[in-house]
Design a protein around this motif. Structure first.
Motif, mmCIF file in Angstrom:
data_model
loop_
_atom_site.group_PDB
_atom_site.id
_atom_site.type_symbol
_atom_site.label_atom_id
_atom_site.label_comp_id
_atom_site.label_asym_id
_atom_site.label_seq_id
_atom_site.Cartn_x
_atom_site.Cartn_y
_atom_site.Cartn_z
ATOM 1 N N UNK A 193 0.944 -1.239 -0.030
ATOM 2 C CA UNK A 193 0.013 -0.045 -0.078
ATOM 3 C C UNK A 193 0.819 1.294 0.227
ATOM 4 N N UNK A 194 2.144 1.057 0.409
ATOM 5 C CA UNK A 194 3.055 2.309 0.413
ATOM 6 C C UNK A 194 3.325 2.723 -0.840
ATOM 7 N N UNK A 195 3.156 1.768 -1.903
ATOM 8 C CA UNK A 195 3.232 2.114 -3.207
ATOM 9 C C UNK A 195 2.258 2.970 -4.042
ATOM 10 N N UNK A 196 1.362 3.099 -3.455
ATOM 11 C CA UNK A 196 0.175 3.719 -3.998
ATOM 12 C C UNK A 196 -0.310 5.094 -3.329
ATOM 13 N N UNK A 197 -0.730 6.052 -4.112
ATOM 14 C CA UNK A 197 -1.299 7.255 -3.697
ATOM 15 C C UNK A 197 -2.491 7.232 -2.638
ATOM 16 N N UNK A 198 -3.373 6.312 -3.352
ATOM 17 C CA UNK A 198 -4.574 5.970 -2.565
ATOM 18 C C UNK A 198 -4.668 5.179 -1.357
ATOM 19 N N UNK A 199 -5.595 5.389 -0.428
ATOM 20 C CA UNK A 199 -5.668 4.653 0.727
ATOM 21 C C UNK A 199 -5.926 3.415 0.692
ATOM 22 N N UNK A 200 -5.764 2.237 1.603
ATOM 23 C CA UNK A 200 -5.746 0.817 1.300
ATOM 24 C C UNK A 200 -7.054 0.561 0.777
ATOM 25 N N UNK A 201 -8.070 1.103 1.534
ATOM 26 C CA UNK A 201 -9.294 0.856 1.177
ATOM 27 C C UNK A 201 -9.908 1.031 -0.379
ATOM 28 N N UNK A 202 -9.071 1.496 -1.065
ATOM 29 C CA UNK A 202 -9.295 1.619 -2.565
ATOM 30 C C UNK A 202 -8.410 0.714 -3.404
ATOM 31 N N UNK A 203 -7.769 -0.133 -2.836
ATOM 32 C CA UNK A 203 -6.710 -0.974 -3.585
ATOM 33 C C UNK A 203 -7.066 -2.592 -3.491
ATOM 34 N N UNK A 204 -7.097 -3.033 -4.686
ATOM 35 C CA UNK A 204 -7.366 -4.427 -4.664
ATOM 36 C C UNK A 204 -6.083 -5.000 -5.098
ATOM 37 N N UNK A 205 -5.622 -6.187 -4.380
ATOM 38 C CA UNK A 205 -4.323 -6.767 -4.685
ATOM 39 C C UNK A 205 -4.566 -8.445 -4.412
ATOM 40 N N UNK A 206 -3.341 -9.059 -5.052
ATOM 41 C CA UNK A 206 -3.122 -10.537 -4.786
ATOM 42 C C UNK A 206 -1.845 -10.835 -4.519
ATOM 43 N N UNK A 207 -1.505 -11.534 -3.291
ATOM 44 C CA UNK A 207 -0.346 -11.792 -2.797
ATOM 45 C C UNK A 207 -0.112 -13.168 -2.873
ATOM 46 N N UNK A 208 1.157 -13.538 -3.461
ATOM 47 C CA UNK A 208 1.532 -14.802 -3.763
ATOM 48 C C UNK A 208 2.787 -15.160 -2.869
ATOM 49 N N UNK A 222 -8.329 -3.618 1.438
ATOM 50 C CA UNK A 222 -7.739 -3.850 2.564
ATOM 51 C C UNK A 222 -8.043 -5.015 3.396
ATOM 52 N N UNK A 223 -9.095 -5.749 3.051
ATOM 53 C CA UNK A 223 -9.706 -7.052 3.658
ATOM 54 C C UNK A 223 -9.393 -8.051 2.665
ATOM 55 N N UNK A 224 -8.909 -9.070 3.317
ATOM 56 C CA UNK A 224 -8.794 -10.457 2.464
ATOM 57 C C UNK A 224 -10.082 -11.060 2.157
ATOM 58 N N UNK A 225 -10.385 -11.518 1.102
ATOM 59 C CA UNK A 225 -11.714 -12.066 0.809
ATOM 60 C C UNK A 225 -11.536 -13.431 0.331
ATOM 61 N N UNK A 226 -10.368 -13.991 0.019
ATOM 62 C CA UNK A 226 -10.165 -15.487 -0.154
ATOM 63 C C UNK A 226 -8.491 -15.794 0.186
ATOM 64 N N UNK A 227 -8.476 -16.991 0.375
ATOM 65 C CA UNK A 227 -6.936 -17.460 0.586
ATOM 66 C C UNK A 227 -6.888 -18.835 0.314
ATOM 67 N N UNK A 228 -5.795 -19.209 -0.276
ATOM 68 C CA UNK A 228 -5.679 -20.677 -0.725
ATOM 69 C C UNK A 228 -5.649 -21.893 0.194
ATOM 70 N N UNK A 229 -5.002 -21.694 1.396
ATOM 71 C CA UNK A 229 -5.034 -22.430 2.389
ATOM 72 C C UNK A 229 -6.227 -22.781 3.203
#
Length: 398
Positions: A193-208, A222-229
């Motif tokens: 989120x530090x890489x974006x000018x927008x607040x976390x609430x406006x960002x969608x991302x996937x972490x691998x 900013x809230x996880x909606x799914x995870x693989x484990x």
């Protein structure tokens, strides 16, 4: 300067660091150490301090002996827990069930509750508890805090957390998707989120998070909606020695037709499967060399790994609708440009444009590896679970 002693106690090893909670993500901890091969004839203790590595080969019969030997060596080096300004001890705990969704001060009541959760993580929680009890005896004047791998995913939507089995069984035996590597996924979200000018609430991302254990997460606003484990760390991506998601009927087949016991199947799927089961090695450096040497088994292993990774990545892209960023982290994710390239191949029509030069020359810290005009940014983000634990502990104890 005050520090946090971070402990990750496994069944046959103890990893520990003495961390400054205000440090940066890529800063070297004051002390890092490993006690390994506990209970074996030939064990070991390794401590890194002030740029020097101190290694010892010795027999370590149990966790108590391991902690005592490690603390004695730290004292000899002048950086023992009683010699420094240690503010608290943070313990990584794999499974908090539905009870623990935040860091908690560890006392007898909490430890007793953790014992009740052992059926949910029989391979991990007993070792975590051993570490807690020994460390509390040796360092009784410090607050001890438990930080849970499952906490970050405790508020998953029911549609993602609930398995389609009989309700009464689900509720009585606490069967649901819990997710793991949560401390890492949460840390990566903060760094991303530090890489974006927008607040976390406006960002969608996937972490691998791709290490010997591997997991993915989809995060909306900013809230996880799914995870693989899932209920255990066995579900999801192909891993170093774990099979990841398979047809549950295979378990019945192994029991009925092959004659494997339940414990035998457990060991097979957790310890002898994944990349090790497919290619004979769970080290991706070995896998790539074996492929260069013409190994078809190694090529198949990589193909299976990438196929499952892309299967989950694609499903998360659809769930999120708009993906602002994809982050690769952990040992494989941070260090394997070939795997990153294969994972994101031919996704330009989906807004993912990898920059081959950037991907091949990743440096330290957070690194952008997509093109400047890629609608979805792709990053390599070093994870630092110990720092994340230290920061959580520091916030709790002040």
């Amino acid at each position: 300067m005050s520090y946090v002693l971070v402990i990750n106690s496994g069944s046959s090893s103890i990893k520990f660091q003495i961390v400054d909670p205000s440090a940066g993500a890529t800063d070297t901890p004051l002390v890092s150490g490993l006690v390994e091969k506990i209970g074996e004839f030939r064990g070991g203790l390794t401590i890194k301090h002030n740029g020097e590595k101190h290694e010892h080969v010795l027999t370590i019969p149990n966790h108590t002996a391991g902690f005592k030997r490690a603390f004695a060596e730290l004292d000899r080096l002048g950086c023992g827990p009683t010699q420094l300004d240690i503010n608290a001890v943070g313990h990584r705990i794999v499974h908090g069930g539905t009870i623990f969704s935040e860091p908690v001060l560890l006392d007898e009541t909490v430890v007793s509750t953790l014992r009740e959760l052992i059926p949910l993580a029989p391979l991990h929680n007993p070792a975590n508890i051993d570490g807690i009890e020994v460390a509390r005896r040796l360092l009784p004047n410090l607050p001890h805090v438990g930080v849970f791998d499952t906490a970050y995913f405790s508020d998953l939507p029911d549609s993602a957390a609930v398995y389609a089995i009989e309700k009464s069984l689900r509720e009585e035996y606490h069967i649901r998707r819990y997710g793991f590597h949560g401390t890492s996924h949460e840390f990566i979200a903060g760094e991303l989120h530090k890489q974006f000018d927008q607040p976390a609430e406006e960002i969608n991302h996937i972490t691998l998070h791709l290490g010997n254990g591997a997991s993915a997460s989809a995060v909306r606003g900013g809230k996880p909606i799914d995870t693989s484990m899932g209920m255990t760390p066995l579900e999801g991506l192909v891993m170093g020695t774990r099979c990841g998601s398979i047809d549950p009927g295979i378990i019945f087949h192994l029991y009925r037709e092959v004659g494997l016991s339940i414990d035998g199947i457990d060991k097979l799927l957790n310890k002898r499967s994944g990349m090790k089961g497919l290619a004979g090695s769970n080290d991706f450096r070995d896998i790539h060399q074996m492929i260069k040497d013409g190994s078809q088994d190694a090529q198949l292993a990589l193909d299976v790994y990438v196929t499952q990774l892309r299967r989950i990545l694609g499903s998360y892209m659809i769930q999120l609708g708009r993906v602002d960023a994809i982050a690769f982290t952990a040992g494989v994710g941070e260090n394997d440009p070939v795997l990153r390239r294969l994972a994101l191949a031919d996704l330009e029509n989906f807004g993912v444009k990898l920059d081959d030069s950037r991907n091949e020359s990743v440096g330290e810290g957070v690194q952008l590896i997509s093109t400047d005009d890629s609608p979805t940014r792709v990053y390599v983000v070093p994870t630092n679970e110990e720092l994340a634990i230290a920061q959580k502990v520091d916030r709790l104890v002040g």
